[in-house]
Design a protein around this motif. Structure first.
Motif, PDB file in Angstrom:
ATOM      1  N   VAL A  29      67.143 -40.675 -92.112  1.00  0.00           N
ATOM      2  CA  VAL A  29      68.064 -39.641 -92.580  1.00  0.00           C
ATOM      3  C   VAL A  29      67.277 -38.374 -92.912  1.00  0.00           C
ATOM      4  CG1 VAL A  29      69.719 -38.999 -94.394  1.00  0.00           C
ATOM      5  CG2 VAL A  29      69.751 -41.303 -93.416  1.00  0.00           C
ATOM      6  N   LEU A  30      66.122 -38.551 -93.522  1.00  0.00           N
ATOM      7  CA  LEU A  30      65.255 -37.417 -93.839  1.00  0.00           C
ATOM      8  C   LEU A  30      64.049 -37.441 -92.927  1.00  0.00           C
ATOM      9  CD1 LEU A  30      65.134 -37.404 -97.745  1.00  0.00           C
ATOM     10  CD2 LEU A  30      66.316 -35.807 -96.250  1.00  0.00           C
ATOM     11  N   ASP A  31      63.985 -36.461 -92.062  1.00  0.00           N
ATOM     12  CA  ASP A  31      62.796 -36.311 -91.223  1.00  0.00           C
ATOM     13  C   ASP A  31      62.687 -34.852 -90.800  1.00  0.00           C
ATOM     14  OD1 ASP A  31      64.858 -36.155 -89.415  1.00  0.00           O
ATOM     15  OD2 ASP A  31      64.129 -37.712 -88.100  1.00  0.00           O
ATOM     16  N   GLY A  32      61.534 -34.473 -90.364  1.00  0.00           N
ATOM     17  CA  GLY A  32      61.324 -33.114 -89.892  1.00  0.00           C
ATOM     18  C   GLY A  32      61.698 -32.045 -90.905  1.00  0.00           C
ATOM     19  N   ALA A  33      62.542 -31.103 -90.458  1.00  0.00           N
ATOM     20  CA  ALA A  33      62.931 -29.967 -91.293  1.00  0.00           C
ATOM     21  C   ALA A  33      63.699 -30.430 -92.527  1.00  0.00           C
ATOM     22  CB  ALA A  33      63.780 -28.989 -90.493  1.00  0.00           C
ATOM     23  N   GLY A  34      64.536 -31.446 -92.393  1.00  0.00           N
ATOM     24  CA  GLY A  34      65.295 -31.968 -93.532  1.00  0.00           C
ATOM     25  C   GLY A  34      64.368 -32.451 -94.623  1.00  0.00           C
ATOM     26  N   ARG A  35      63.299 -33.118 -94.241  1.00  0.00           N
ATOM     27  CA  ARG A  35      62.334 -33.620 -95.221  1.00  0.00           C
ATOM     28  C   ARG A  35      61.633 -32.458 -95.909  1.00  0.00           C
ATOM     29  NH1 ARG A  35      60.708 -35.404 -99.387  1.00  0.00           N
ATOM     30  NH2 ARG A  35      58.810 -36.563 -99.559  1.00  0.00           N
ATOM     31  N   GLY A  36      61.364 -31.409 -95.151  1.00  0.00           N
ATOM     32  CA  GLY A  36      60.714 -30.241 -95.745  1.00  0.00           C
ATOM     33  C   GLY A  36      61.576 -29.592 -96.808  1.00  0.00           C
ATOM     34  N   CYS A  40      60.719 -29.839-100.952  1.00  0.00           N
ATOM     35  CA  CYS A  40      60.525 -28.736-101.909  1.00  0.00           C
ATOM     36  C   CYS A  40      61.366 -28.963-103.157  1.00  0.00           C
ATOM     37  CB  CYS A  40      60.896 -27.406-101.267  1.00  0.00           C
ATOM     38  SG  CYS A  40      59.754 -26.871 -99.996  1.00  0.00           S
ATOM     39  N   ASP A  41      62.637 -29.318-102.946  1.00  0.00           N
ATOM     40  CA  ASP A  41      63.519 -29.564-104.088  1.00  0.00           C
ATOM     41  C   ASP A  41      63.052 -30.769-104.886  1.00  0.00           C
ATOM     42  OD1 ASP A  41      65.099 -27.409-103.379  1.00  0.00           O
ATOM     43  OD2 ASP A  41      66.490 -28.635-102.215  1.00  0.00           O
ATOM     44  N   CYS A  42      62.639 -31.802-104.177  1.00  0.00           N
ATOM     45  CA  CYS A  42      62.164 -33.021-104.829  1.00  0.00           C
ATOM     46  C   CYS A  42      60.914 -32.731-105.654  1.00  0.00           C
ATOM     47  CB  CYS A  42      61.882 -34.088-103.787  1.00  0.00           C
ATOM     48  SG  CYS A  42      61.342 -35.646-104.479  1.00  0.00           S
ATOM     49  N   HIS A  43      59.991 -31.991-105.081  1.00  0.00           N
ATOM     50  CA  HIS A  43      58.758 -31.650-105.800  1.00  0.00           C
ATOM     51  C   HIS A  43      59.080 -30.869-107.077  1.00  0.00           C
ATOM     52  CE1 HIS A  43      54.629 -30.596-106.617  1.00  0.00           C
ATOM     53  NE2 HIS A  43      54.993 -29.332-106.671  1.00  0.00           N
ATOM     54  N   ARG A  44      60.007 -29.933-106.968  1.00  0.00           N
ATOM     55  CA  ARG A  44      60.395 -29.131-108.125  1.00  0.00           C
ATOM     56  C   ARG A  44      61.017 -30.028-109.201  1.00  0.00           C
ATOM     57  NH1 ARG A  44      62.390 -24.474-105.826  1.00  0.00           N
ATOM     58  NH2 ARG A  44      64.060 -25.732-104.976  1.00  0.00           N
ATOM     59  N   LEU A  45      61.882 -30.946-108.785  1.00  0.00           N
ATOM     60  CA  LEU A  45      62.507 -31.870-109.734  1.00  0.00           C
ATOM     61  C   LEU A  45      61.465 -32.771-110.381  1.00  0.00           C
ATOM     62  CD1 LEU A  45      65.005 -33.223-111.041  1.00  0.00           C
ATOM     63  CD2 LEU A  45      65.099 -34.696-109.024  1.00  0.00           C
TER      64      LEU A  45
END
Length: 84
Positions: A29-36, A40-45
């Motif tokens: 579900v998360l790969d490529g651009a979606g993962r990017g 970023c949002d995940c890292h911030r959280l």
């Protein structure tokens, strides 16, 4: 709130969020651009989790977010957490 409780709460939610994200990656579900974007949002959280755990509304907000993640991943049915 007791700093040790806040730390434990932060660690619990961090683990849970990361479990759901890892599952979404495994399923493709998360790969490529979606993962990017999510990364970023995940890292911030994750980096701010210790700070936002102090807010009175945080447990309710985090629980709602986890429920929404679970709607996508169904991890609660696939891999229920064992008690500590």
């Amino acid at each position: 709130m007791d700093p040790n409780k806040v730390r434990a709460l932060s660690n619990f939610y961090r683990e849970e969020f990361l479990r759901h994200i890892a599952h979404l990656e495994t399923c493709g579900v998360l790969d490529g651009a979606g993962r990017g974007d999510v990364g970023c949002d995940c890292h911030r959280l994750m980096s701010g989790l210790d700070d936002i755990c102090w807010h009175e509304q945080f447990p309710a907000v985090a629980e709602t977010l986890l429920q929404r993640f679970d709607t996508l991943t169904h991890l609660s049915r696939l891999a229920p957490r064992k008690g500590h």
